[in-house]
Design an enzyme around this catalytic site. Structure first.
Site, PDB file in Angstrom:
ATOM      1  N   GLU A  82      14.956  15.320 -13.588  1.00  0.00           N
ATOM      2  CA  GLU A  82      15.726  14.363 -13.470  1.00  0.00           C
ATOM      3  C   GLU A  82      16.186  14.388 -12.170  1.00  0.00           C
ATOM      4  O   GLU A  82      17.159  15.006 -11.453  1.00  0.00           O
ATOM      5  CB  GLU A  82      17.294  14.584 -14.337  1.00  0.00           C
ATOM      6  CG  GLU A  82      18.383  13.229 -14.110  1.00  0.00           C
ATOM      7  CD  GLU A  82      19.491  13.402 -15.034  1.00  0.00           C
ATOM      8  OE1 GLU A  82      20.136  12.379 -15.097  1.00  0.00           O
ATOM      9  OE2 GLU A  82      19.846  14.534 -15.334  1.00  0.00           O
ATOM     10  N   ASP A 140      23.113  21.799 -17.115  1.00  0.00           N
ATOM     11  CA  ASP A 140      23.345  21.643 -15.834  1.00  0.00           C
ATOM     12  C   ASP A 140      23.693  22.897 -14.997  1.00  0.00           C
ATOM     13  O   ASP A 140      24.655  23.532 -15.533  1.00  0.00           O
ATOM     14  CB  ASP A 140      24.660  20.668 -15.833  1.00  0.00           C
ATOM     15  CG  ASP A 140      24.689  20.116 -14.416  1.00  0.00           C
ATOM     16  OD1 ASP A 140      24.830  21.145 -13.483  1.00  0.00           O
ATOM     17  OD2 ASP A 140      24.577  19.134 -13.848  1.00  0.00           O
ATOM     18  N   ASP A 153      20.580   6.791 -22.490  1.00  0.00           N
ATOM     19  CA  ASP A 153      21.782   7.713 -22.257  1.00  0.00           C
ATOM     20  C   ASP A 153      23.160   7.178 -22.529  1.00  0.00           C
ATOM     21  O   ASP A 153      23.463   6.186 -21.842  1.00  0.00           O
ATOM     22  CB  ASP A 153      21.823   8.247 -21.033  1.00  0.00           C
ATOM     23  CG  ASP A 153      22.742   9.331 -20.738  1.00  0.00           C
ATOM     24  OD1 ASP A 153      23.599   9.753 -21.757  1.00  0.00           O
ATOM     25  OD2 ASP A 153      22.938   9.882 -19.659  1.00  0.00           O
ATOM     26  N   HIS A 207      19.852  18.834 -16.404  1.00  0.00           N
ATOM     27  CA  HIS A 207      20.503  17.701 -15.969  1.00  0.00           C
ATOM     28  C   HIS A 207      20.859  18.022 -14.572  1.00  0.00           C
ATOM     29  O   HIS A 207      21.122  19.040 -14.279  1.00  0.00           O
ATOM     30  CB  HIS A 207      22.156  17.729 -16.879  1.00  0.00           C
ATOM     31  CG  HIS A 207      23.011  16.697 -16.389  1.00  0.00           C
ATOM     32  ND1 HIS A 207      23.911  16.941 -15.787  1.00  0.00           N
ATOM     33  CD2 HIS A 207      23.025  15.249 -16.745  1.00  0.00           C
ATOM     34  CE1 HIS A 207      24.687  15.960 -15.467  1.00  0.00           C
ATOM     35  NE2 HIS A 207      24.040  14.725 -16.020  1.00  0.00           N
ATOM     36  N   GLU A 259      24.127  18.450 -21.113  1.00  0.00           N
ATOM     37  CA  GLU A 259      24.699  18.494 -19.878  1.00  0.00           C
ATOM     38  C   GLU A 259      26.437  18.854 -20.200  1.00  0.00           C
ATOM     39  O   GLU A 259      26.803  19.540 -19.050  1.00  0.00           O
ATOM     40  CB  GLU A 259      24.626  17.056 -19.396  1.00  0.00           C
ATOM     41  CG  GLU A 259      25.631  15.891 -20.089  1.00  0.00           C
ATOM     42  CD  GLU A 259      25.357  14.756 -19.236  1.00  0.00           C
ATOM     43  OE1 GLU A 259      26.471  14.417 -18.451  1.00  0.00           O
ATOM     44  OE2 GLU A 259      24.331  14.127 -19.489  1.00  0.00           O
ATOM     45  N   LYS A 310      21.220   3.575 -18.686  1.00  0.00           N
ATOM     46  CA  LYS A 310      22.405   3.922 -19.025  1.00  0.00           C
ATOM     47  C   LYS A 310      22.839   3.039 -19.985  1.00  0.00           C
ATOM     48  O   LYS A 310      22.690   1.745 -19.746  1.00  0.00           O
ATOM     49  CB  LYS A 310      23.435   4.200 -17.999  1.00  0.00           C
ATOM     50  CG  LYS A 310      23.251   5.292 -17.040  1.00  0.00           C
ATOM     51  CD  LYS A 310      23.726   6.517 -17.690  1.00  0.00           C
ATOM     52  CE  LYS A 310      23.508   7.660 -16.499  1.00  0.00           C
ATOM     53  NZ  LYS A 310      23.941   8.618 -17.057  1.00  0.00           N
ATOM     54  N   GLU A 346      19.926  10.084 -25.559  1.00  0.00           N
ATOM     55  CA  GLU A 346      20.953  11.171 -25.030  1.00  0.00           C
ATOM     56  C   GLU A 346      22.139  11.010 -25.147  1.00  0.00           C
ATOM     57  O   GLU A 346      22.912   9.769 -25.247  1.00  0.00           O
ATOM     58  CB  GLU A 346      20.468  11.053 -23.580  1.00  0.00           C
ATOM     59  CG  GLU A 346      21.333  12.163 -22.673  1.00  0.00           C
ATOM     60  CD  GLU A 346      20.843  12.437 -21.393  1.00  0.00           C
ATOM     61  OE1 GLU A 346      21.711  12.734 -20.245  1.00  0.00           O
ATOM     62  OE2 GLU A 346      19.863  11.907 -20.907  1.00  0.00           O
TER      63      GLU A 346
END
Length: 369
Positions: free
Chosen positions: A322, A269, A194, A296, A246, A166, A220
């Site tokens: 994931e 997602d 991401d 996601h 996502e 992240k 991402e």
């Protein structure tokens, strides 16, 4: 067989150790759990993705959508999906909380279909029938750079050889973190980053150019999901493949995202995109666009994660699963433990339906009244 009852359980649980991404700090995790009952005694469960106000989503499930589908045959998943979608389609709404509410219901319907046919849902979907799924660790959350590197090492010790970082604080800090993690794990581990939509296109281009030397698998959500021109600019301006989706809804949203030609990995997602019914359509659309599918999961309950295992097992073009390595109470809500990756590989449940049942004794304390 007919649907006789649709109920929603809004849940919120505190996280003992809050986690940080570019756009927020998660101190709690929320979900709206759906139970659909058929007259033959079968009960299906699903999850609506929720970031705030799970009772609002629950109200849409019970007050708006349930009256439209009670009495319908749960085996007619496509007809049920369209009946729900039509509630807002004519008003111009094809995104948002109604789609998230629909998603949980659709997953529950497919749980019933699997139970009625004696097949795990990934078999009932008549897809690829994968029995093992390569998985990556999600995620190395933002924080002290040394601790981020240590978390990467712990993921390696757990058997992961692919993990996500992240980022999104600022590009200097981002590069510092990625450099430290790459140094800690060596060259054999795949790394993704991401941004959680933190940047504008110009900043994301500069970031991608700086991270190229660290052999990053994908970049991402470098820009917000509505900035399609931004996605085009980022892809054209830097060398790292892009991943996104996502925050997108239905085949209509993914049609427009894929039309940019900017992304190499689509990330629907299941609890937002429209459930299994629409998720399989999105997967086919991505496959036709020569784009990999990397579903996601994110900050959700274990129910959405397990359902997504079935999606990944059935869908075309699947790349990698994931798995959320976050310790929070909604990861333990079943009568049996959630399947977890072993040496970077996860096996979906093989029991009929999605293969798990809610433990109401565990879940009850988190239900909002």
């Amino acid at each position: 067989m007919r649907i006789t009852k649709v109920e929603a359980l809004p849940v919120t649980a505190m996280i003992d150790e809050p986690v940080r991404i570019a756009t927020t700090v998660f101190t709690e995790v929320r979900a709206t759990i759906v139970r659909v009952t058929a007259d033959e005694g079968l009960v299906g469960i699903g999850e609506c993705l929720v970031r705030s106000a799970p009772r609002a989503t629950a109200s849409i499930v019970e007050d708006m959508l349930a009256p439209r589908i009670i009495g319908m045959d749960p085996m007619d998943a496509g007809s049920i999906w369209w009946e729900m979608f039509s509630a807002m389609r004519t008003r111009g709404h094809t995104k948002g909380v109604v789609l998230e509410a629909m998603s949980g219901i659709d997953v529950a319907v497919w749980d019933i279909i699997g139970k009625a046919t004696g097949m795990p849902t990934f078999k009932a979907l008549h897809g690829y029938g994968r029995r093992v799924l390569p998985a990556y660790a999600s995620s190395i959350f933002m924080g002290d750079v040394a601790e981020m590197a240590s978390q990467a090492e712990r993921f390696m010790e757990s058997g992961y050889r692919t993990m996500k970082i992240k980022i999104g604080a600022d590009i200097d800090r981002d590069e510092e973190a990625v450099k430290a993690i790459r140094s800690a794990v060596g060259d054999s581990v795949k790394l993704m980053v991401d941004c959680n939509s933190a940047y504008d296109a110009g900043t994301a281009v500069r970031l991608g150019r700086r991270l190229e030397k660290y052999e990053i698998e994908w970049l991402e959500e470098p820009v917000p999901p509505y900035d399609l021109k931004g996605y085009e600019a980022v892809r054209a301006g830097q060398p790292i493949p892009l991943a996104s989706g996502e925050g997108e809804f239905t085949t209509y949203g993914f049609r427009d995202l894929l039309a940019t030609g900017a992304i190499s990995y689509a990330q629907p997602d299941l609890g937002r995109v429209g459930g299994f019914t629409e998720g399989m359509r999105v997967a086919a659309l991505a496959h036709a666009s020569n784009v990999y599918l990397a579903p996601h999961t994110g900050m959700c309950s274990a129910l959405n994660i397990v359902a997504t295992m079935h999606f990944a097992a059935a869908a075309p073009g699947f790349f990698m699963f994931e798995f959320m390595e976050v310790n929070h109470p909604l990861m333990d809500i079943f009568t049996t433990p959630i399947p977890k990756p072993v040496n970077g590989v996860i096996t979906p449940p093989s029991e009929p339906g999605i293969g798990v049942e809610l433990d109401m004794g565990k879940l009850e304390r988190w239900i909002e009244k």
